[in-house]
Scaffold this active site. Sequence first.
Site, short mmCIF file in Angstrom:
data_model
loop_
_atom_site.label_atom_id
_atom_site.label_comp_id
_atom_site.label_asym_id
_atom_site.label_seq_id
_atom_site.Cartn_x
_atom_site.Cartn_y
_atom_site.Cartn_z
N LEU A 1 -75.50 72.23 29.68
CA LEU A 1 -74.38 71.54 29.05
C LEU A 1 -73.13 72.36 29.33
CD1 LEU A 1 -75.86 70.63 25.54
CD2 LEU A 1 -75.71 69.16 27.55
N ASP A 2 -71.98 71.68 29.51
CA ASP A 2 -70.72 72.41 29.65
C ASP A 2 -70.52 73.33 28.45
OD1 ASP A 2 -70.27 70.98 31.91
OD2 ASP A 2 -68.75 69.65 31.05
N GLN A 3 -69.78 74.40 28.65
CA GLN A 3 -69.52 75.35 27.57
C GLN A 3 -68.93 74.66 26.34
OE1 GLN A 3 -67.01 78.61 28.66
NE2 GLN A 3 -67.09 79.59 26.68
#
Length: 541
Positions: free
Chosen positions: A386-388
């Site tokens: 997942l993106d940060q």
Amino acid sequence: MTLSREYGLSGYWYEGCCPRTGEWLRLPRTLEAEAIARQLMQELAMDDRYAHEGKMYGVLVVETVTGERQTLKAFSGLLQGEGAIPGWVPPIPGRDRVAMAETQTLAELEQIKQELLTLQQLPERSQLAALGAAYDQELQHLTAMQQQRKQARQQHRQILLATLTGEALTVQLQQLEQQSQRDGIERRQWKRQRAAELAPLKQRLEAADQRIQQLKQRRKALSRQLQTQMHQHYWLTNFAGQSFALEQLIPGGTMPTGTGECCAPKLLHYAATHGLQPIAMAEFWWGGDSPNGDKVTGEFYRACVERCQPLMGFLLSGLSAKLPKAPLDVQFSLPIIYEDDWLIAVNKPAGLLSVPGRYHDRQDSVLSRLRQLLPDGNAILTLHRLDQDTSGILLLARDRQTYQVVSQQFRQRTVKKQYEAILAGCVSQSQGRIDLPLWSDPDDRPRQKVNEQWGKPSQTYFQVLARTATTTRIELMPVTGRTHQLRVHMADPRGLGTPILGDRLYGGEMSCDRLHLHAKSLQFQHPHSGQTMMLHVETPF
């Protein structure tokens, strides 16, 4: 189940080894420091002076001898050519001692810059390019004509061989050979003539390029000389009362340009010399993304590896007995929503990386924490990312065999994922499918772009859940799993043309405290039981 340790917010610490005691010292980034930093971001966003000069900014929460809490703020380097600005922590002492040398050096550097611009924009460069293009066309025309004559000679030769013999054939073939030789002579003469015409321009440009190299070497030498002078005169003080010049703190080491001018050294030096006790610190980037794309406006970062980290142990020295632990309300917890002998799934918070990054200041992540906190942590592998800034379900494997089996499900796209997002605008469509190929532009990282020629296929289904006057709550079902896929599909005009709320990369509302994107459900087949697994977590916004 919840795993927790004493972390500053998202595990971010400003830390270093004390050169006196060898003790590892840490100053946390807390919710309080982050909230103060976000207030500063809002102030910066309202002032055009800070809009285009990208740099690091920082805040330091301190306590006075009377127990009163205060906040210090600083910017890295100079701001619009100024180092000392009211309301901000002043530069490290020492710049004033080399002020005259700095002024003279900067003046000469400006002269070098202007001369470089002049040399790089000489009219001879465009003249040479224009003549070269014209000569290329002439050469193509000459080549085409000679090629036609060559083909005609070949056809004539075939006829002669079929119709003539003896001396008559020999004479005719010699004439054809002479015609071929004349074409070669014509071509060589043309090239010599053109080379003679271009020679004066090339000579002037070669001289200019040699001068450019000399100027660049002079510029490098001047910068190095000025930095050496500054490092000799810049003195830092820590909380143990010690003061040293930069060159003493990094003896024989290589100090990049700007060492000592970053936010963290400014803030900690000021606190140490004014009897202030640090509580927490937060640094962020503002004013347009960094040139190489490694820093994004509004994002938080640790002390930079090259300039600040080597100084951090000295700067924090003297705090070991005083530094408070992070309060319970900022201790980080990592909720585990599913766990067995083969798999583990967590509800990743926004702001935490899925896996460690390349650099020292981006090592904190879900994977690194689980590896530290679980007995079998070293064997854990992430099955997807997942993106940060995205929260939600992250699935990890506890052994290599499980990783291979479930990874195959992700590659075959049999894993079903559902996300929930709030868009910063109204979307008229109620449902649909977005099919836009995505490409990672190497000149504009970390952004992804729609590119019909080079992009990789990416598809997303969407369903509107609710609308307000200014926002749209939407459910997203990605078929593929490209980097930033949902964010680009929402923001790009060829998709929905409405960015996700809080998306600083793709045009979302900047005042939001987070990216409003959440991975709320994940469906897959258990690699050992064969059972269909459905994981679900509530959307936190």
